[in-house]
Scaffold this motif. Structure first.
Motif, PDB file in Angstrom:
ATOM      1  N   SER A  40      -3.345   6.938   0.402  1.00  0.00           N
ATOM      2  CA  SER A  40      -2.223   6.832   1.341  1.00  0.00           C
ATOM      3  C   SER A  40      -2.669   7.410   2.678  1.00  0.00           C
ATOM      4  O   SER A  40      -3.729   8.038   2.780  1.00  0.00           O
ATOM      5  CB  SER A  40      -0.988   7.584   0.829  1.00  0.00           C
ATOM      6  N   ALA A  49      -0.723  13.421   4.076  1.00  0.00           N
ATOM      7  CA  ALA A  49       0.018  12.641   3.089  1.00  0.00           C
ATOM      8  C   ALA A  49       1.237  13.447   2.671  1.00  0.00           C
ATOM      9  O   ALA A  49       1.393  14.612   3.045  1.00  0.00           O
ATOM     10  CB  ALA A  49      -0.857  12.312   1.880  1.00  0.00           C
ATOM     11  N   LYS A  81      -5.372   3.482   4.233  1.00  0.00           N
ATOM     12  CA  LYS A  81      -4.219   2.613   4.460  1.00  0.00           C
ATOM     13  C   LYS A  81      -4.119   1.558   3.367  1.00  0.00           C
ATOM     14  O   LYS A  81      -3.031   1.114   3.008  1.00  0.00           O
ATOM     15  CB  LYS A  81      -4.343   1.941   5.831  1.00  0.00           C
ATOM     16  N   ALA A  83      -4.482   1.937   0.325  1.00  0.00           N
ATOM     17  CA  ALA A  83      -3.993   2.557  -0.917  1.00  0.00           C
ATOM     18  C   ALA A  83      -5.037   2.495  -2.033  1.00  0.00           C
ATOM     19  O   ALA A  83      -6.239   2.615  -1.790  1.00  0.00           O
ATOM     20  CB  ALA A  83      -2.680   1.914  -1.338  1.00  0.00           C
ATOM     21  N   THR A 155      -1.293  -1.382  -6.582  1.00  0.00           N
ATOM     22  CA  THR A 155      -0.918   0.021  -6.417  1.00  0.00           C
ATOM     23  C   THR A 155      -0.164   0.496  -7.662  1.00  0.00           C
ATOM     24  O   THR A 155       0.203  -0.297  -8.524  1.00  0.00           O
ATOM     25  CB  THR A 155      -0.012   0.217  -5.189  1.00  0.00           C
ATOM     26  N   THR A 182       2.946  -1.470   2.866  1.00  0.00           N
ATOM     27  CA  THR A 182       4.185  -0.781   3.212  1.00  0.00           C
ATOM     28  C   THR A 182       4.732  -1.184   4.583  1.00  0.00           C
ATOM     29  O   THR A 182       5.922  -1.507   4.721  1.00  0.00           O
ATOM     30  CB  THR A 182       3.962   0.734   3.182  1.00  0.00           C
TER      31      THR A 182
END
Length: 360
Positions: A40, A49, A81, A83, A155, A182
């Motif tokens: 993240s 984070a 970014k 993930a 994810t 996201t």
């Protein structure tokens, strides 16, 4: 002549040995960098984070303090970014030693042959949310059939979503699924280009802006629908530096103890908010959850069973192509040692494979 040459060699060897003793810095080992990755990244690419205990260990310097006695060891932190999939790629390329990784990405990595060990939980009971466009007629999971829904594939939200759908008599094929990260999800939901989205705390921020509404949460539902996250280490690093692994894990346990104290709830939220996510979002995310339950670092039978079951589900749902055996994957001796050294044997409740408290 031969004897003379031998004598000179002996003298030269003695001089070199004496020089090495006189200048010990020449024999000092090369500096070691411990590389730790997060699946993240903070808002606007901030190097912070939120939502887990490793984030506290990073932001509050727990790991750095644990290594103060090792001047030749430094720590570098990386935030991805992309993930879980991006973290797996970094591990495969030898660019990370430790990583915060969700359950499904970890399982995918193991299925792909990544050699890692699971050391400790960093988010053993994290919730998943379903958000819908403001004013939508969707009131719950069962209403998603045929709708355009965002899921960030690969994810740990992904596997949680598959389980949530199955619990409601649905599969991904019953939805019009779009694979979005996201930021893309939030923009698409706000503009009504999609009708719903599964995710975690970033969806809360969108709801607070009145650009979406949260209609379902796993909080209060079956424990088996929760998301799991763990601290991983590569097998190579663990074999080469077990002493450093022990120090990193102990630092994580200390951070988890602080994060589990209800008197620190506001302070914990403030630390997580360094990621740029508003404190109100984390306050919502932690609502109705006991901090000891949410932030326990222990590897108990429930935690292990979740990975075993989810490895099977990932194969059954077509998320991986081969069977994944979790036997030998978990290495709880470091976290158990840290818990003993810190006198926390009875601090966190342990759960059995069925999700019931042990001893109940």
């Amino acid at each position: 002549m031969i004897a003379a040459r031998s004598s000179w060699r002996i003298i030269l060897a003695a001089l070199l040995a004496a020089f090495a003793l006189a200048v010990p810095s020449l024999a000092r080992a090369e500096p070691l960098t411990i590389r730790i990755g997060f699946a993240s990244i903070g808002v606007d690419n901030r190097p912070f984070a939120g939502g887990d205990t490793l984030a506290v260990a990073h932001a509050e310097g727990y790991v750095q303090r644990a290594l103060q006695a090792d001047p030749d060891v430094k720590v570098e932190w990386y935030f991805f970014k992309g993930a879980g999939p991006a973290v797996n790629e970094a591990i495969a390329n030898g660019q990370l030693d430790f990583a915060l990784q969700g359950d499904l990405p970890s399982i995918i990595g193991r299925a792909s042959g990544l050699k890692t060990k699971i050391l400790a939980a960093t988010g053993a009971h994290a919730p998943t949310y379903l958000a819908v466009a403001e004013g939508s007629s969707i009131k719950g999971v069962k209403d998603l059939r045929g709708r355009k829904v965002s899921i960030f594939r690969g994810t740990n939200n992904h596997l949680a979503v598959v389980k949530i759908l199955a619990a409601n008599g649905l599969t991904e094929r019953d939805l019009q699924v779009l694979n979005m990260d996201t930021a893309t999800t939030n923009a698409a939901l706000a503009s009504r280009d999609i009708e719903a989205a599964f995710g975690n705390f970033p969806l809360i921020s969108l709801a607070e802006q009145k650009k979406a509404a949260i209609v379902y949460s796993t909080k209060g539902d079956d424990r088996g629908l929760e998301r799991q996250c763990a601290l991983l280490v590569t097998e190579a690093f663990e074999r080469a530096h077990p002493d450093l692994v022990a120090k990193v894990v102990k630092a994580l346990v200390e951070a988890a103890r602080w994060s589990s104290d209800e008197t620190n709830r506001d302070a914990l939220i403030a630390v997580w908010a360094k990621s740029g996510t508003p404190a109100s979002v984390f306050r919502y995310d932690l609502a109705d959850q006991d901090l000891r339950y949410r932030n326990a670092p222990i590897v108990d039978p429930f935690f292990v069973e979740q990975y075993r079951v989810q490895a099977k589900q990932a194969k059954a749902f077509g998320l991986i192509r081969r069977d994944v055996d979790v036997t030998g994957w978990f290495e709880p001796r470091y976290v158990d040692q840290a818990v003993r050294e810190l006198g926390l044997e009875r601090y966190w409740e342990r759960f059995g494979p069925d999700g019931k408290p042990l001893g109940s």
